[in-house]
Design a protein around this motif. Sequence first.
Motif: not given
Length: 355
Positions: A302-306
Amino acid sequence: MRLTCLRGRAPLALTCLLLLVASCRGSLSCASGGAQAPTGPRVYVSNEESNDISVIDPSTDQVVATVFVGKRPRGLRLSPDGKTLYVAVSGSPRAPPGVDESTLPPPDRSADGIALVDVATLELVKTLESGNDPETFDITPDGKHLFVSNEDAALASVVELASGRVTRTVPVGREPEGVTTRPDGRAVYVTSEQDSQVFVLDTSSHEVVARIPTGDRPRSVAFTPDSTRAYIAAEFGRTITVADAREHRVLTTIPIEPASARPMGTALSPDGRTLYVTHGRGKSLSFIDIASNQVVRTVEDVGTRPWGIGVSPDGRKLYTANGPSNDVAVIDAQSGAVLKRIRVGTLPWGIAVAR
């Protein structure tokens, strides 16, 4: 950008006008008589390190404005009437995991507060009292009070919106973080990271009326629209605690996979059938079916540290604030596909969606 245009030279004047319009796109400084916010639904993102709010148009998934609000903006909520955006700002220095807090500079308590942004003009109106180091908060449905978590002080502050003053402080356990008002407005849930509990406050008496045990390091709470169920994300416990929100007792616990998952932010779909949970350092996202209390999908990368998460008004898209990569992921709620990444400010933290 400075432009010098000569009178009487039509082609040059037209060119200057076009350049001026181009330079003003997305800028708050080019509207005469004060900036006017774009109309329609909007996604608001708090950027903890750049001290501002990014405003996203969900019809184009582009940033259309940036608003300065104060130091370390994190939690944010819209007023019940949708006219005001409230943002928690803090003068406490950031303390990422592994940092020796004794080496950090002293907090700037003059910077603590709840900033008010006028949604119609996107102007910072004023900042209310909040108690020390406000992280998150919620608003009662009648719009009269805020309940604020004061992380450094192990307290929840009650702010009277009419006066802008803190009228009561309530001990709620060590490192309080997530604050959510039950939809019927009669109770507020406050998570205590260090105590692994949720403290339940009565919104009339402002007293703690119950405590609910959770997994290790609870971070956020989401309620079903009918106020009967609460879903509590525990980061280190890798669980979602499902609680009876009327009797304030645990009903069941949902384990979250994969092993890298660190449940953080929670949001319900507009129809109340699906709970979405961000996984922080796990870089993923869970879809939980409310009827069965089962994880039905896990979206990877999803992304870096959502952390913060919001749902578009039509329920078709999800937005996650991915702190270290300074972007917001746009996710298709039906397929789970990541549709786009939107560059925002530095260290995006929270998300609020105007409907």
